[in-house]
Design a protein around this motif. Structure first.
Motif, mmCIF file in Angstrom:
data_model
loop_
_atom_site.group_PDB
_atom_site.id
_atom_site.type_symbol
_atom_site.label_atom_id
_atom_site.label_comp_id
_atom_site.label_asym_id
_atom_site.label_seq_id
_atom_site.Cartn_x
_atom_site.Cartn_y
_atom_site.Cartn_z
ATOM 1 N N ARG A 105 43.015 44.605 43.792
ATOM 2 C CA ARG A 105 41.842 45.062 44.526
ATOM 3 C C ARG A 105 42.252 46.160 45.506
ATOM 4 O O ARG A 105 43.427 46.277 45.863
ATOM 5 C CB ARG A 105 41.217 43.886 45.265
ATOM 6 N N MET A 151 43.357 40.497 42.003
ATOM 7 C CA MET A 151 42.021 40.437 41.427
ATOM 8 C C MET A 151 41.566 38.995 41.253
ATOM 9 O O MET A 151 42.383 38.112 41.029
ATOM 10 C CB MET A 151 42.010 41.108 40.052
ATOM 11 N N LYS A 155 35.676 37.812 39.198
ATOM 12 C CA LYS A 155 34.523 38.700 39.378
ATOM 13 C C LYS A 155 34.919 40.154 39.173
ATOM 14 O O LYS A 155 34.224 40.905 38.460
ATOM 15 C CB LYS A 155 33.935 38.503 40.777
ATOM 16 N N HIS A 156 36.015 40.579 39.781
ATOM 17 C CA HIS A 156 36.457 41.974 39.662
ATOM 18 C C HIS A 156 36.865 42.301 38.228
ATOM 19 O O HIS A 156 36.597 43.396 37.731
ATOM 20 C CB HIS A 156 37.617 42.238 40.617
ATOM 21 N N SER A 157 37.506 41.339 37.572
ATOM 22 C CA SER A 157 37.923 41.565 36.192
ATOM 23 C C SER A 157 36.716 41.698 35.270
ATOM 24 O O SER A 157 36.689 42.555 34.384
ATOM 25 C CB SER A 157 38.825 40.416 35.726
ATOM 26 N N ILE A 167 33.703 42.777 36.024
ATOM 27 C CA ILE A 167 33.012 44.052 36.264
ATOM 28 C C ILE A 167 33.780 45.221 35.662
ATOM 29 O O ILE A 167 33.214 46.049 34.938
ATOM 30 C CB ILE A 167 32.803 44.280 37.775
ATOM 31 N N ARG A 168 35.086 45.315 35.953
ATOM 32 C CA ARG A 168 35.841 46.491 35.515
ATOM 33 C C ARG A 168 35.947 46.544 33.988
ATOM 34 O O ARG A 168 35.912 47.625 33.395
ATOM 35 C CB ARG A 168 37.217 46.551 36.177
ATOM 36 N N GLY A 170 35.038 51.783 35.874
ATOM 37 C CA GLY A 170 35.185 50.344 36.064
ATOM 38 C C GLY A 170 35.948 50.002 37.323
ATOM 39 O O GLY A 170 35.629 49.040 38.029
ATOM 40 N N ASP A 171 36.977 50.805 37.638
ATOM 41 C CA ASP A 171 37.754 50.576 38.864
ATOM 42 C C ASP A 171 36.905 50.848 40.107
ATOM 43 O O ASP A 171 36.999 50.126 41.104
ATOM 44 C CB ASP A 171 38.986 51.480 38.890
ATOM 45 N N ALA A 213 34.309 48.004 40.528
ATOM 46 C CA ALA A 213 34.930 46.711 40.808
ATOM 47 C C ALA A 213 35.835 46.754 42.033
ATOM 48 O O ALA A 213 36.403 45.733 42.418
ATOM 49 C CB ALA A 213 35.736 46.245 39.591
ATOM 50 N N THR A 247 38.808 48.196 42.371
ATOM 51 C CA THR A 247 40.170 47.883 41.957
ATOM 52 C C THR A 247 40.976 49.159 41.774
ATOM 53 O O THR A 247 40.409 50.263 41.715
ATOM 54 C CB THR A 247 40.191 47.088 40.636
#
Length: 224
Positions: free
Chosen positions: A102, A108, A111-113, A115-116, A143-144, A147, A149
């Motif tokens: 993140r 991560m 949730k972040h995974s 989304i990205r 995606g980054d 998210a 990230t």
């Protein structure tokens, strides 16, 4: 080569080396190659059946559901499962020494995974991701960005090699974030702008206040 500086919740500044477009493309190629092998195995399994067309005749809806499930699992599930199991890595990233974290420096979560990788499939796979990496200063694809990230280059030394001198009790107490904080400091301490002794003491004070009586052991790490 680009770096990004992050101030941790412990008020300590750490640096991460951002992964370049070349290494990210090669890592992605390895991941897509692995996915291709999975698809090939599935196709060969069908070809190995005596008469797959006759077998699935009258079962078109089931067959279509199975095919769609396999595509979703391979295209979407591969990245999510890999990143959750391997702490922000896929097999391709692991081979290239890369990891996704993140933007606040934390690992991560699911949730972040989700989304990205959702935007990887529907947007970034169509050259949008590569173009954005080329033209953005932070080497981020869509995606980054959505998210929050970033992909970083990991240090070549194994994570736990730095902690051989610590007692098992302390090793078990430290979180992965705290270990990564120590690793980052060790590898970037020559580039920090503030007094090293002051920074060392801040790190020792943090761990001592949290774990009690670890000052000598942690000090042996930060002085490496």
């Amino acid at each position: 080569m680009q770096f990004v500086s992050i101030t941790t919740p412990e008020n300590i500044e750490v640096k991460f080396r951002l992964a370049g477009v070349g290494s990210r493309v090669v890592a992605a190629f390895i991941d897509y190659l692995i996915q291709g092998v999975v698809y090939l195995i599935f196709i060969l399994a069908l070809a190995g059946m005596n008469d797959p067309i006759e077998y699935f005749e009258g079962k078109n809806s089931y067959f279509l559901a199975i095919v769609l499930l396999i595509i979703v699992c391979v295209n979407y599930g591969y990245f999510i499962i890999s990143e959750m199991v391997m702490n922000g890595r896929t097999l391709g990233k692991k081979a290239l020494g890369l990891r996704t974290i993140r933007k606040n420096g934390q690992p991560m979560d699911i949730k972040h995974s989700l989304i990205r990788n959702l935007f990887r499939i529907f947007v970034d796979n169509y050259l949008v991701g590569i173009l954005m990496i080329f033209f953005r200063g932070d080497d981020a694809r869509l995606g980054d960005i959505l998210a929050s990230t970033m992909v970083i280059e990991e240090e070549k030394k194994e994570l736990y090699d730095y902690f051989d001198d610590l007692s098992e009790d302390i090793k078990n107490k430290l979180t992965e974030d705290e270990k990564q904080l120590l690793i980052t400091y060790i590898n970037e301490k020559d580039e920090v702008s503030i007094d090293k002794e002051v920074l060392q003491q801040k790190i020792v004070d943090y761990f001592t206040s949290k774990y009690n009586d670890v000052d000598e052991e942690i000090l042996s790490i930060v002085k490496k």
